[in-house]
Design an enzyme around this catalytic site. Structure first.
Site, PDB file in Angstrom:
ATOM      1  N   CYS A  37      36.960  77.149 -23.777  1.00 21.17           N
ATOM      2  CA  CYS A  37      38.013  76.191 -24.150  1.00 21.17           C
ATOM      3  C   CYS A  37      39.400  76.808 -24.045  1.00 21.17           C
ATOM      4  O   CYS A  37      40.404  76.107 -24.170  1.00 21.17           O
ATOM      5  CB  CYS A  37      37.786  75.650 -25.559  1.00 21.17           C
ATOM      6  N   HIS A  78      47.377  60.920 -20.204  1.00 22.67           N
ATOM      7  CA  HIS A  78      47.729  61.712 -19.016  1.00 22.67           C
ATOM      8  C   HIS A  78      48.782  62.777 -19.324  1.00 22.67           C
ATOM      9  O   HIS A  78      49.737  62.957 -18.565  1.00 22.67           O
ATOM     10  CB  HIS A  78      48.151  60.805 -17.856  1.00 22.67           C
ATOM     11  N   GLU A 125      35.818  63.564 -28.649  1.00 22.01           N
ATOM     12  CA  GLU A 125      36.271  64.370 -27.522  1.00 22.01           C
ATOM     13  C   GLU A 125      35.248  64.382 -26.388  1.00 22.01           C
ATOM     14  O   GLU A 125      35.605  64.395 -25.210  1.00 22.01           O
ATOM     15  CB  GLU A 125      36.536  65.797 -28.002  1.00 22.01           C
TER      16      GLU A 125
END
Length: 141
Positions: A37, A78, A125
């Protein structure tokens, strides 16, 4: 969007609304112990907001659903979360994203004459991982 059952929030308010939406964003966790991550990667985040209150506004809304979407989708969609000012000095983990969404929503709600409260922010997520953020000050309505 898929049908989802969300954790329930106990409260004594007359009205409760829930708003589902999603946004696509990238992030990385800037820490050696974050494993893979640590590298920039993206998610399609699924969000559910739980908002409650006792009074409706002049339109008969607790909150207009489109206002909620603009606040979150407009802020996060975005984006590379690490570059957003709201995450300066913070790691944009899912927990921090959920807390930040709460702060954005509640700040907006505080300015409304009918004073609704954000009781819960649910952020998924991945298909197998989600976070629920509930502010302590509104847990019992």
């Amino acid at each position: 969007m898929f049908q989802q059952n969300y954790p329930q929030v106990n409260h004594n308010y007359v009205f409760e609304l829930n708003k589902d939406f999603n946004f696509s964003a990238a992030h990385y966790i800037p820490s050696e112990d974050a494993g893979k991550c640590m590298r920039t990667h993206g998610h399609t985040y699924f969000v559910n907001l739980t908002i409650a209150g006792d009074e409706l506004d002049h339109n008969g809304f607790l909150v207009n659903f489109s206002d909620l979407k603009k606040l979150v989708h407009g802020s996060f969609d975005h984006q590379l979360l690490n570059e957003l000012p709201m995450f300066k000095g913070k790691s944009p983990s899912t927990e921090v994203v959920a807390q930040t969404i709460y702060e954005i929503i509640q700040n907006n709600l505080d300015a409304r004459s009918n004073k609704p409260h954000c009781l819960q922010v649910y952020v998924r997520e991945t298909p197998t991982s989600y976070v629920v953020y509930r502010p302590k000050e509104h847990q019992n309505g």
